[in-house]
Scaffold this motif. Structure first.
Motif, short mmCIF file in Angstrom:
data_model
loop_
_atom_site.label_atom_id
_atom_site.label_comp_id
_atom_site.label_asym_id
_atom_site.label_seq_id
_atom_site.Cartn_x
_atom_site.Cartn_y
_atom_site.Cartn_z
N ASN A 42 0.83 -1.21 0.00
CA ASN A 42 0.00 0.00 0.00
C ASN A 42 0.86 1.26 0.00
OD1 ASN A 42 -2.22 -1.64 0.09
ND2 ASN A 42 -2.61 -1.33 2.26
N PHE A 43 1.95 1.23 0.75
CA PHE A 43 2.84 2.38 0.80
C PHE A 43 3.49 2.62 -0.57
CE2 PHE A 43 6.94 4.45 1.72
CZ PHE A 43 6.48 5.59 2.35
N LEU A 44 3.92 1.56 -1.24
CA LEU A 44 4.52 1.72 -2.57
C LEU A 44 3.51 2.26 -3.57
CD1 LEU A 44 6.75 -1.47 -2.77
CD2 LEU A 44 7.48 0.90 -2.40
N TRP A 45 2.25 1.81 -3.45
CA TRP A 45 1.22 2.33 -4.35
C TRP A 45 1.01 3.82 -4.08
CZ3 TRP A 45 -3.49 4.72 -3.99
CH2 TRP A 45 -4.23 4.76 -5.17
N TRP A 46 1.02 4.19 -2.80
CA TRP A 46 0.84 5.60 -2.44
C TRP A 46 1.99 6.45 -2.97
CZ3 TRP A 46 2.94 8.39 2.12
CH2 TRP A 46 2.35 9.64 2.30
N LEU A 47 3.22 5.94 -2.88
CA LEU A 47 4.36 6.68 -3.44
C LEU A 47 4.23 6.84 -4.95
CD1 LEU A 47 7.47 5.32 -1.51
CD2 LEU A 47 6.36 7.54 -1.29
N GLY A 48 3.74 5.80 -5.63
CA GLY A 48 3.50 5.91 -7.06
C GLY A 48 2.44 6.96 -7.39
N LEU A 49 1.43 7.05 -6.53
CA LEU A 49 0.40 8.06 -6.72
C LEU A 49 0.98 9.47 -6.55
CD1 LEU A 49 -2.70 8.43 -7.11
CD2 LEU A 49 -2.84 8.58 -4.63
N ILE A 50 1.81 9.63 -5.54
CA ILE A 50 2.43 10.94 -5.30
C ILE A 50 3.30 11.35 -6.50
CG2 ILE A 50 4.17 12.14 -3.91
CD1 ILE A 50 3.12 10.60 -1.50
N ASN A 51 4.03 10.40 -7.06
CA ASN A 51 4.93 10.70 -8.18
C ASN A 51 4.21 10.76 -9.52
OD1 ASN A 51 7.28 10.90 -6.65
ND2 ASN A 51 7.44 8.67 -6.54
N GLY A 52 2.91 10.49 -9.54
CA GLY A 52 2.13 10.60 -10.77
C GLY A 52 2.33 9.45 -11.73
N LEU A 53 2.71 8.29 -11.24
CA LEU A 53 2.93 7.14 -12.12
C LEU A 53 1.64 6.62 -12.77
CD1 LEU A 53 5.50 5.05 -10.05
CD2 LEU A 53 5.93 6.54 -12.01
N TYR A 54 0.50 6.92 -12.18
CA TYR A 54 -0.76 6.39 -12.67
C TYR A 54 -1.55 7.40 -13.49
CZ TYR A 54 0.65 3.57 -8.71
OH TYR A 54 1.39 2.84 -7.82
N MET A 55 -0.93 8.52 -13.80
CA MET A 55 -1.60 9.57 -14.55
C MET A 55 -1.00 9.66 -15.95
SD MET A 55 -3.65 10.48 -12.20
CE MET A 55 -4.43 11.92 -12.85
N GLY A 56 -1.78 10.18 -16.84
CA GLY A 56 -1.31 10.38 -18.20
C GLY A 56 -0.46 11.64 -18.29
N PRO A 57 0.06 11.91 -19.48
CA PRO A 57 0.87 13.13 -19.64
C PRO A 57 0.01 14.38 -19.42
CG PRO A 57 0.76 11.88 -21.69
CD PRO A 57 -0.02 11.13 -20.67
N ASN A 58 0.59 15.36 -18.79
CA ASN A 58 -0.05 16.64 -18.49
C ASN A 58 -1.27 16.52 -17.57
OD1 ASN A 58 1.83 17.95 -20.13
ND2 ASN A 58 0.57 17.58 -21.94
N GLU A 59 -1.36 15.45 -16.80
CA GLU A 59 -2.42 15.29 -15.80
C GLU A 59 -1.79 15.31 -14.42
OE1 GLU A 59 -4.46 11.65 -16.55
OE2 GLU A 59 -5.50 12.41 -18.30
N THR A 60 -2.50 15.83 -13.48
CA THR A 60 -2.00 15.87 -12.10
C THR A 60 -2.93 15.07 -11.20
OG1 THR A 60 -3.22 17.90 -11.62
CG2 THR A 60 -0.94 18.15 -12.38
#
Length: 103
Positions: free
Chosen positions: A11-29
């Motif tokens: 869960n922590f690793l998923w949260w870090l990925g969310l913070i770094n924007g790994l799950y978003m497309g380009p130019n999305e926050t």
């Protein structure tokens, strides 16, 4: 309890990925409330785990479940581990009561 710790790490690793924007497309926050919500949920799950380690399994079990609901489906790992750790405590308590009843 190992499964609970592994679930917290996932869960922590998923949260870090969310913070770094790994799950978003380009130019999305990522919306800030989502980052804060998942961070607070992870802290609640961590607090529940610490309470379980301190010996109050029921209260910790409830907090782990509440904190892990935000991370479904990954949170199911943590929930399963907490349920399993809580069940072992219930079985030990049942064995103690059976031994007292036999006396």
């Amino acid at each position: 309890m190992k499964i609970v710790f592994w679930g917290l790490v996932i869960n922590f690793l998923w949260w870090l990925g969310l913070i770094n924007g790994l799950y978003m497309g380009p130019n999305e926050t990522v919306p800030n409330f989502l980052i804060y919500l998942t961070g607070a949920s992870w802290i609640v799950a961590l607090l529940g785990t610490l309470i379980m380690l301190a010996g109050k399994r029921k209260a910790g079990f409830v907090l782990v479940i509440i904190g892990s609901l935000c991370f479904i489906p990954l949170g199911l790992v943590t929930i399963y581990g907490a349920r399993r750790a809580n069940r072992h405590t219930d079985e030990a308590s049942l064995d103690k009561r059976r031994a007292l009843a036999e006396k």
